[in-house]
Write a protein that holds these residues in place. Structure first.
Motif: not given
Ligand SMILES: [Fe+2]
Length: 566
Positions: A125, A148, A331
């Motif tokens: 990610h 994040d 994202d």
């Molecule tokens: Fe993220």
């Protein structure tokens, strides 16, 4: 060589196609499904990207998904075991979704891409965030920082990137998360997590950071290197659907604010405190990253990089000479990021860094567009009155309408990639009128009164009106306004604005529109807010654009070369 990137199942599902490493199509699923922040498998976005690229699935060389579902599932299971028996309801809600769907994303991709025979890869990610941050930058080498809520296990990471190699060497892990720390306050102050973080940022300008010490002494232990440890006695996101618990409420002496209740001074002060803590953590992080990497360039990605106030502090008070933040650091942006990782880092294709103009254009204007013919045909079929004007006359007429106090929709060319309208799916108005914020809210946006509207400015005039010496093409910087008396409608209560700089070479039509307004008023600035009805995504089709003047009190809409009055 065609590469497809997919991001979904968490927030802002999206898809992107790269041709020889260059983004040629990218869009969020919500723009088609019309479900804001849609997290479903992005079938329509994928189909559109393939169509726009003129290919079918069998022409795709390879596909990347933006994270590692198995690793994420492992973290979820591990977490539920650690917090049991708390978390049962959350477990019963979340786990079936994983077992039935999310774990099988590879099958879903194969099912959707009939005749595709290439490789499917799953970068981590934070690597997808890192790739989007680095490969949209003008740098050949840079330090990387990603921050994040959480990826698989990682909540923040740093490292270096050079040519086609990205090395993320250090990270912070679940549940100790800067993003979730901020989201906890987003929830506590009455906003939706993953959506209302920018509202918390807007609210923070009204308060004083009176609770800074209370937060630092009780909620979060911040080390000099910017690594953090959350005191989990106060947070409930590991086992509940809400972010904070009773102990958290007791600490501040209030209950979480209800979404529709009035925000009071204490809420402003808590917001200001959380914002300042976030900024101080990020500053410590960038100082540490600078010290460890010795680099002069920083690429900053992950959802926390949407915080324009913090970005400005990193720019002003941080040690890096140059900072790049991608147009869509969250994202959603990772659909491009994972595809870039696949093309450059995994397949080791040569990287060509485009000049600034081409690079920024290709980072933003890669979404769906509708031609003048399509627009005309929609208007004719529906017997809608319009005026067709040649470009100069269209620009002059529109500028005049704005000067006269009208709110105008501006629907042109390719839709922007990322969360912001940057002059192609925008609503524009006069920033000199102090009442324009209320007028825009009354007529169209119906937003919370504390939220500011953003300005766009001719790039060469930016440092005359704002305390900046860099461009801000993606509207990700909140800077002090130097001439607040000239543009009161976009100056926030603390004297700042989230500005977009508009360059002639990147969006000539929009640049020329601001120029026409400048010629009449002597002010090279317009209000620029996204073209959407409250609660809906930014418009895509001519019909959705036209509906703006049907569903709201917008005065005019300019669609391509056509101008339509309400
Ligand atoms: Fe993220």
């Amino acid at each position: 060589m065609y590469t497809l990137g997919i991001s979904c199942y968490y927030h802002d599902s999206s898809a992107a196609v790269l041709k020889d490493g260059k983004v040629i199509a990218a869009v969020e699923e919500e723009r088609f499904s019309r479900k804001k922040f849609d997290d479903d498998f992005p079938k329509q976005a994928i189909n559109w990207c393939l169509k726009e690229s003129g290919i079918s699935p069998k022409n795709l060389d390879s596909v990347a998904f933006y994270d590692k579902p198995l690793l994420k599932f492992e973290r979820l299971l591990d977490n539920y075991i650690a917090v049991a028996p708390r978390g049962l309801y959350s477990f019963l809600d979340v786990i079936p979704k994983w077992i039935h769907k999310r774990l099988w994303v590879k099958d879903e991709i194969s099912k959707h891409l009939k005749d595709f025979n290439g490789e499917i890869i799953f970068p981590e990610h934070h690597m997808s965030h890192a790739a989007h941050a680095f490969f949209t930058s003008p740098f050949d080498e840079a330090a990387i920082l990603t921050v994040d809520g959480v990826g698989e296990w990682t909540t923040a990471s740093f490292g270096t990137a050079h040519d086609t190699t990205i090395k993320l060497t250090n990270d912070i892990r679940w549940p100790h998360s800067v993003g979730l720390f901020y989201s906890a306050f987003t929830y506590f102050l009455g906003f939706k997590v993953n959506e209302g973080e920018y509202k918390l940022m807007g609210l923070s300008a009204y308060g004083k950071p009176k609770y800074y010490d209370l937060i630092m002494e009780n909620l979060v232990d911040v080390k000099n290197d910017g690594s953090i440890h959350l005191n989990m006695k106060y947070f409930s996101f590991t086992y509940d659907k809400v972010m904070t618990n009773q102990k958290f409420s007791d600490l501040f002496g209030i209950l979480p604010r209800k979404e529709d209740s009035k925000a009071e001074q204490i809420h402003y002060d808590i917001a200001a405190s959380a914002q300042l803590v976030l900024e101080d953590i990020l500053l410590k992080m960038v100082n540490h990253v600078h010290k460890k990497t010795g680099m002069t360039n920083l690429c900053f990605g992950g959802g926390v990089a949407l915080n324009g106030v913090a970005n400005y502090r990193i720019l002003k008070d941080g040690p890096f000479e140059n900072i790049h933040i991608p147009p869509s650091p969250g994202d959603g942006g990772s659909a491009v990021g994972c595809a870039q990782y696949l093309y450059y880092c995994h397949d080791k294709n040569k990287r060509m860094i485009e000049d600034n103009v081409e690079r920024i254009k290709n980072n933003i204007f890669v979404g769906p567009s509708h031609s003048n013919d399509e627009i005309k045909s929609f208007l004719d079929i529906n017997k809608i009155d319009y005026k067709l004007l040649e470009t100069n006359s269209l620009l002059q007429t529109t500028a005049k309408l704005i000067v006269e106090g009208n709110v105008v929709g501006w629907y042109q060319g390719k839709m922007e990639w990322g969360p912001r309208a940057l002059g192609n799916r925008s609503i524009i108005a006069d920033p000199r009128n102090a009442k324009m914020k209320d007028i825009l809210n009354e007529k169209i946006k119906h937003r919370e009164s504390f939220r500011p509207f953003a300005p766009c400015i001719l790039e060469e005039c930016a440092s005359e009106y704002f305390d900046v010496d860099v461009s801000s093409p993606y509207m990700l910087l909140v800077a002090p306004v130097k001439k607040p008396e000239k543009i009161p409608a976009v100056t926030h209560v603390d004297g700042t604005a989230r500005l977009q700089t508009v360059s002639k070479d990147i969006n000539l039509l929009f640049y020329n529109l601001i120029t026409e307004f400048y010629k009449i008023t002597g002010v090279p600035v317009l209000i620029n807010t996204s073209m959407n009805v409250r609660g809906e995504p930014i418009v895509d089709t001519p019909e959705q654009a036209y509906n703006m003047i049907v569903k709201t009190d917008m005065d005019y809409i300019v669609m391509g070369d056509y101008i339509i009055k309400k």
